[in-house]
Scaffold this active site. Sequence first.
Site, mmCIF file in Angstrom:
data_model
loop_
_atom_site.group_PDB
_atom_site.id
_atom_site.type_symbol
_atom_site.label_atom_id
_atom_site.label_comp_id
_atom_site.label_asym_id
_atom_site.label_seq_id
_atom_site.Cartn_x
_atom_site.Cartn_y
_atom_site.Cartn_z
ATOM 1 N N GLY A 1 40.150 38.009 39.133
ATOM 2 C CA GLY A 1 39.992 39.457 38.932
ATOM 3 C C GLY A 1 41.050 40.005 37.983
ATOM 4 O O GLY A 1 40.743 40.663 36.977
ATOM 5 N N HIS A 2 42.319 39.705 38.278
ATOM 6 C CA HIS A 2 43.405 40.159 37.393
ATOM 7 C C HIS A 2 43.225 39.608 35.977
ATOM 8 O O HIS A 2 43.435 40.313 34.987
ATOM 9 C CB HIS A 2 44.762 39.655 37.891
ATOM 10 C CG HIS A 2 45.150 40.127 39.255
ATOM 11 N ND1 HIS A 2 45.059 39.329 40.365
ATOM 12 C CD2 HIS A 2 45.629 41.316 39.681
ATOM 13 C CE1 HIS A 2 45.482 40.002 41.419
ATOM 14 N NE2 HIS A 2 45.835 41.219 41.044
ATOM 15 N N VAL B 1 35.254 40.953 40.409
ATOM 16 C CA VAL B 1 35.036 39.511 40.241
ATOM 17 C C VAL B 1 34.948 38.897 41.636
ATOM 18 O O VAL B 1 35.771 39.196 42.508
ATOM 19 C CB VAL B 1 36.177 38.870 39.428
ATOM 20 C CG1 VAL B 1 35.974 37.360 39.317
ATOM 21 C CG2 VAL B 1 36.254 39.500 38.037
#
Lengths: 281, 281
Positions: free
Chosen positions: B36-37, B176
């Site tokens: 995600g990051h 995500v």
Amino acid sequence: MRTLIDIVEMQSMADGLRKQGNRIGFVPTMGFFHEGHLSLMRKAKELSDVVVVSLFVNPAQFGPGEDFEEYPRDEERDSMLAMKNGCDVLFVPGVEGMYPKGYATYVQVNDLSTVLCGASRPGHFQGVTTVVTKLFNIVKPHVAIFGQKDAQQAIIIRRIAEDLNYGVDIVIAPIVRESDGLAMSSRNMYLNRKERAEAVVLHQSLLEAEKLIAAGERRAHVIREAMKSLITAKDSARIDYVSILDADTLQPLDLLQGRILIALAVRFGKARLIDNTIMTC
Amino acid sequence: MRTLIDIVEMQSMADGLRKQGNRIGFVPTMGFFHEGHLSLMRKAKELSDVVVVSLFVNPAQFGPGEDFEEYPRDEERDSMLAMKNGCDVLFVPGVEGMYPKGYATYVQVNDLSTVLCGASRPGHFQGVTTVVTKLFNIVKPHVAIFGQKDAQQAIIIRRIAEDLNYGVDIVIAPIVRESDGLAMSSRNMYLNRKERAEAVVLHQSLLEAEKLIAAGERRAHVIREAMKSLITAKDSARIDYVSILDADTLQPLDLLQGRILIALAVRFGKARLIDNTIMTC
């Protein structure tokens, strides 16, 4: 001098000025300029390449029943005075632009905001810190000049600039006084002839405090009582507060030591006037 | 990639980058990177010339008894992942630098901050908005990327950026998910094997809601009950909230209309997980 009313236009100009390597000096005001404001503009001119003066009577810092509506305004005269005193850009945003429908974000400083004027005017400093934060983001100054007359405001602004990492130098300029000692204020125009004459006692009470301290007095209550008896001797004066505090933390003092702030707020008719002095004991 | 820990150094670098005409993209994080990051960093790279990623586990957004101390940290791994995913400057300030002694300034957003996660975690969003304000002033981004997983945070950040005139583009990137649908989160590491298996129900309950809506259901309570009965069928799930709201105002809806946010927070053991979907009805 250019006059801008659009926020985004002001912001792009600030970006452009920074890109070209200019140092931006900023003087936020509510207009109706007197010599106090003008001294801030000249100071800004000394310290920067481009001086931006904002003129915005900020509704968020007035409480219900306060003088937002009748706060004096004279944009044409202000514009001329700003131009003559070093202002390069006069920024005059509208209320709807600054606080559009759905506006919901506020900046607050704990502790410092709830004493003195913050106690008499709840929400006042939240309004001040919020508008100054917005103006810093719009004008993007390197240095901003505030007047010592609003001593508590100056201390709070230094706090937000540091806490929120603005990287803006906060410069505090001395109080400008009328020839009889009354601190200049846009609100002095509310005074009738008698109140105007009596309001001189504010400065006189501060001078009395300085005299007592010079003579060795350190007991806060003794100094405050001396000040209060001078002030209450005036018919039209109604004391809001007379306080002696640590000049950095705004904690009230019993015994004077270090850098102290002597601050007062007194009503004369419909005008609420403030004045102060900072001394080191 | 450069790593900076000093606030003033980061700020001067940002000033320099802007002066040279670079577009600064910013991804604020609490580290312990997952896909995600990394997707946010790659998005930032697409949208800017220089990508700054901040890594700061922000104590101000954790309440008493929350997981500030045990929040997972792995700076070395994070640094490597950031470098491989487009990060040019990794900014890792210390807590004492961000919140020095005497720190007193907070940014708050009314209304939006007191519902959903703000109701379960009082003070959480004030911590978020305060640190984001500070980081915006330090990193001076043109564009900042946030994840849709923290839907309420994304809405609040857009609000402060607009209200405080940051002139920063706020871009929201999609959630995500793991291959089984669980939204990626640093807090997933708190889950034991059973909780991990059961946590899949969060995404499944959102899919169920989407299915009901696609079939014409518009009554919020019917959809919420369907979601809740899926979730409570899992032993280890403890619902914090399952809410259906207007996606802009965060006002709860009885009948679905317009852009809606379906958001939930559920505890599995010591992990409090969130997930959401935005739809237009």
